[in-house]
Scaffold this motif. Sequence first.
Motif, PDB file in Angstrom:
ATOM      1  N   GLU A  27       0.863  -1.184   0.000  1.00 22.14           N
ATOM      2  CA  GLU A  27       0.000   0.000   0.000  1.00 22.14           C
ATOM      3  C   GLU A  27       0.902   1.238   0.000  1.00 22.14           C
ATOM      4  O   GLU A  27       1.703   1.424   0.920  1.00 22.14           O
ATOM      5  N   PRO A  28       0.791   2.108  -1.010  1.00 23.39           N
ATOM      6  CA  PRO A  28       1.678   3.272  -1.103  1.00 23.39           C
ATOM      7  C   PRO A  28       1.621   4.198   0.116  1.00 23.39           C
ATOM      8  O   PRO A  28       2.614   4.844   0.436  1.00 23.39           O
ATOM      9  N   ARG A  29       0.493   4.262   0.792  1.00 26.60           N
ATOM     10  CA  ARG A  29       0.384   5.160   1.952  1.00 26.60           C
ATOM     11  C   ARG A  29       0.951   4.552   3.226  1.00 26.60           C
ATOM     12  O   ARG A  29       1.061   5.242   4.235  1.00 26.60           O
ATOM     13  N   ALA A  30       1.316   3.285   3.199  1.00 27.16           N
ATOM     14  CA  ALA A  30       1.853   2.630   4.398  1.00 27.16           C
ATOM     15  C   ALA A  30       3.306   3.026   4.607  1.00 27.16           C
ATOM     16  O   ALA A  30       4.086   3.119   3.664  1.00 27.16           O
ATOM     17  N   ASP A  31       3.653   3.268   5.841  1.00 26.81           N
ATOM     18  CA  ASP A  31       5.035   3.572   6.204  1.00 26.81           C
ATOM     19  C   ASP A  31       5.652   2.284   6.753  1.00 26.81           C
ATOM     20  O   ASP A  31       5.305   1.848   7.851  1.00 26.81           O
ATOM     21  N   PRO A  32       6.541   1.653   6.019  1.00 30.05           N
ATOM     22  CA  PRO A  32       7.087   0.364   6.442  1.00 30.05           C
ATOM     23  C   PRO A  32       7.876   0.430   7.751  1.00 30.05           C
ATOM     24  O   PRO A  32       8.141  -0.598   8.367  1.00 30.05           O
ATOM     25  N   ASP A  33       8.239   1.629   8.177  1.00 31.09           N
ATOM     26  CA  ASP A  33       8.965   1.788   9.438  1.00 31.09           C
ATOM     27  C   ASP A  33       8.044   2.043  10.626  1.00 31.09           C
ATOM     28  O   ASP A  33       8.522   2.267  11.737  1.00 31.09           O
ATOM     29  N   ARG A  34       6.728   2.044  10.388  1.00 31.28           N
ATOM     30  CA  ARG A  34       5.773   2.347  11.460  1.00 31.28           C
ATOM     31  C   ARG A  34       4.617   1.337  11.430  1.00 31.28           C
ATOM     32  O   ARG A  34       3.467   1.703  11.254  1.00 31.28           O
ATOM     33  N   ILE A  35       4.964   0.076  11.626  1.00 30.94           N
ATOM     34  CA  ILE A  35       3.953  -0.978  11.574  1.00 30.94           C
ATOM     35  C   ILE A  35       3.840  -1.646  12.938  1.00 30.94           C
ATOM     36  O   ILE A  35       4.846  -2.017  13.543  1.00 30.94           O
ATOM     37  N   ALA A  36       2.618  -1.802  13.381  1.00 33.05           N
ATOM     38  CA  ALA A  36       2.312  -2.544  14.604  1.00 33.05           C
ATOM     39  C   ALA A  36       1.356  -3.668  14.227  1.00 33.05           C
ATOM     40  O   ALA A  36       0.655  -3.602  13.219  1.00 33.05           O
ATOM     41  N   ALA A  37       1.330  -4.695  15.048  1.00 33.18           N
ATOM     42  CA  ALA A  37       0.409  -5.815  14.834  1.00 33.18           C
ATOM     43  C   ALA A  37      -0.526  -5.900  16.031  1.00 33.18           C
ATOM     44  O   ALA A  37      -0.072  -6.031  17.168  1.00 33.18           O
ATOM     45  N   VAL A  38      -1.827  -5.804  15.768  1.00 34.33           N
ATOM     46  CA  VAL A  38      -2.843  -5.881  16.809  1.00 34.33           C
ATOM     47  C   VAL A  38      -3.879  -6.900  16.374  1.00 34.33           C
ATOM     48  O   VAL A  38      -4.308  -6.889  15.214  1.00 34.33           O
ATOM     49  N   GLY A  39      -4.274  -7.764  17.280  1.00 43.52           N
ATOM     50  CA  GLY A  39      -5.275  -8.747  16.922  1.00 43.52           C
ATOM     51  C   GLY A  39      -6.090  -9.200  18.112  1.00 43.52           C
ATOM     52  O   GLY A  39      -5.639  -9.133  19.259  1.00 43.52           O
ATOM     53  N   TYR A  40      -7.274  -9.651  17.801  1.00 41.25           N
ATOM     54  CA  TYR A  40      -8.184 -10.209  18.796  1.00 41.25           C
ATOM     55  C   TYR A  40      -8.279 -11.707  18.540  1.00 41.25           C
ATOM     56  O   TYR A  40      -8.458 -12.122  17.389  1.00 41.25           O
ATOM     57  N   GLY A  41      -8.178 -12.512  19.577  1.00 40.83           N
ATOM     58  CA  GLY A  41      -8.278 -13.955  19.426  1.00 40.83           C
ATOM     59  C   GLY A  41      -7.149 -14.485  18.561  1.00 40.83           C
ATOM     60  O   GLY A  41      -5.973 -14.192  18.791  1.00 40.83           O
ATOM     61  N   THR A  42      -7.495 -15.243  17.539  1.00 42.31           N
ATOM     62  CA  THR A  42      -6.490 -15.845  16.664  1.00 42.31           C
ATOM     63  C   THR A  42      -5.621 -14.775  16.009  1.00 42.31           C
ATOM     64  O   THR A  42      -4.418 -14.975  15.825  1.00 42.31           O
ATOM     65  N   GLY A  43      -6.201 -13.624  15.700  1.00 45.13           N
ATOM     66  CA  GLY A  43      -5.410 -12.537  15.131  1.00 45.13           C
ATOM     67  C   GLY A  43      -4.332 -12.061  16.094  1.00 45.13           C
ATOM     68  O   GLY A  43      -3.232 -11.696  15.681  1.00 45.13           O
ATOM     69  N   GLY A  44      -4.630 -12.064  17.378  1.00 43.98           N
ATOM     70  CA  GLY A  44      -3.627 -11.706  18.381  1.00 43.98           C
ATOM     71  C   GLY A  44      -2.514 -12.733  18.454  1.00 43.98           C
ATOM     72  O   GLY A  44      -1.339 -12.396  18.639  1.00 43.98           O
ATOM     73  N   ALA A  45      -2.878 -14.012  18.310  1.00 46.76           N
ATOM     74  CA  ALA A  45      -1.866 -15.069  18.289  1.00 46.76           C
ATOM     75  C   ALA A  45      -0.953 -14.898  17.077  1.00 46.76           C
ATOM     76  O   ALA A  45       0.265 -15.080  17.169  1.00 46.76           O
ATOM     77  N   ILE A  46      -1.527 -14.520  15.940  1.00 47.97           N
ATOM     78  CA  ILE A  46      -0.728 -14.272  14.743  1.00 47.97           C
ATOM     79  C   ILE A  46       0.207 -13.085  14.968  1.00 47.97           C
ATOM     80  O   ILE A  46       1.381 -13.120  14.580  1.00 47.97           O
ATOM     81  N   ALA A  47      -0.282 -12.041  15.622  1.00 53.51           N
ATOM     82  CA  ALA A  47       0.562 -10.884  15.920  1.00 53.51           C
ATOM     83  C   ALA A  47       1.767 -11.306  16.771  1.00 53.51           C
ATOM     84  O   ALA A  47       2.904 -10.900  16.509  1.00 53.51           O
ATOM     85  N   LEU A  48       1.517 -12.123  17.797  1.00 49.84           N
ATOM     86  CA  LEU A  48       2.614 -12.606  18.639  1.00 49.84           C
ATOM     87  C   LEU A  48       3.602 -13.447  17.837  1.00 49.84           C
ATOM     88  O   LEU A  48       4.823 -13.333  18.017  1.00 49.84           O
ATOM     89  N   ARG A  58       6.656  -2.152  15.590  1.00 51.54           N
ATOM     90  CA  ARG A  58       6.789  -1.120  16.618  1.00 51.54           C
ATOM     91  C   ARG A  58       6.018  -1.480  17.885  1.00 51.54           C
ATOM     92  O   ARG A  58       6.328  -0.982  18.955  1.00 51.54           O
ATOM     93  N   ALA A  59       5.004  -2.355  17.763  1.00 49.10           N
ATOM     94  CA  ALA A  59       4.214  -2.778  18.912  1.00 49.10           C
ATOM     95  C   ALA A  59       3.427  -4.022  18.533  1.00 49.10           C
ATOM     96  O   ALA A  59       3.129  -4.244  17.358  1.00 49.10           O
ATOM     97  N   ILE A  60       3.100  -4.807  19.558  1.00 52.27           N
ATOM     98  CA  ILE A  60       2.210  -5.954  19.395  1.00 52.27           C
ATOM     99  C   ILE A  60       1.134  -5.830  20.458  1.00 52.27           C
ATOM    100  O   ILE A  60       1.431  -5.639  21.639  1.00 52.27           O
ATOM    101  N   GLY A  61      -0.116  -5.932  20.028  1.00 50.48           N
ATOM    102  CA  GLY A  61      -1.242  -5.924  20.948  1.00 50.48           C
ATOM    103  C   GLY A  61      -2.105  -7.148  20.706  1.00 50.48           C
ATOM    104  O   GLY A  61      -2.392  -7.483  19.560  1.00 50.48           O
ATOM    105  N   THR A  62      -2.492  -7.818  21.774  1.00 47.12           N
ATOM    106  CA  THR A  62      -3.307  -9.013  21.634  1.00 47.12           C
ATOM    107  C   THR A  62      -4.379  -9.054  22.711  1.00 47.12           C
ATOM    108  O   THR A  62      -4.101  -8.793  23.881  1.00 47.12           O
TER     109      THR A  62
END
Length: 162
Positions: A27-48, A58-62
Amino acid sequence: ARCMPLLADPDRMRDIGCAALDVLRAEPRADPDRIAAVGYGTGGAIALELGRHGVDLRAIGTVNALTTGRPGEAARIRCPVWAGVGSEDPIMPPAQRDAFTAEMQAAGVDWRLVVYGGALHAFHHPPVDHAVVPGVGHHPLHAQRAWRDVVGLLAECLPVTD
């Protein structure tokens, strides 16, 4: 039935997470140096798992996903980790919380765990009109609190710059 086999396969979760990151980074508007992973349930497990895989985040939230990884892999996590879980969650019971926090602590990760009193598993999810898995239940106040905590994590780790 679909989530349990996935949760038992960290490599598959990593593949899914990396594929999602590839789409995001394209995605052209995405800044590859400013990415965090946040997920609920299985999405949180994927983030971890992305963190355990060594992905630059930059951060992980689950929420509701206190999965533990293979021995030593949490040392690859190089960002703060925030996790939220309900105190009455039978899917993420105290023993699972203890294993998760021990893994994070042993790896030297900057981690936080918030236990929301009286909340069940998937406390963030609004009620549905069909039967759900036992131990699942909506808790609107804690759902709002968890969201504010996630937003706080992002504000801390991805501050808005001009």
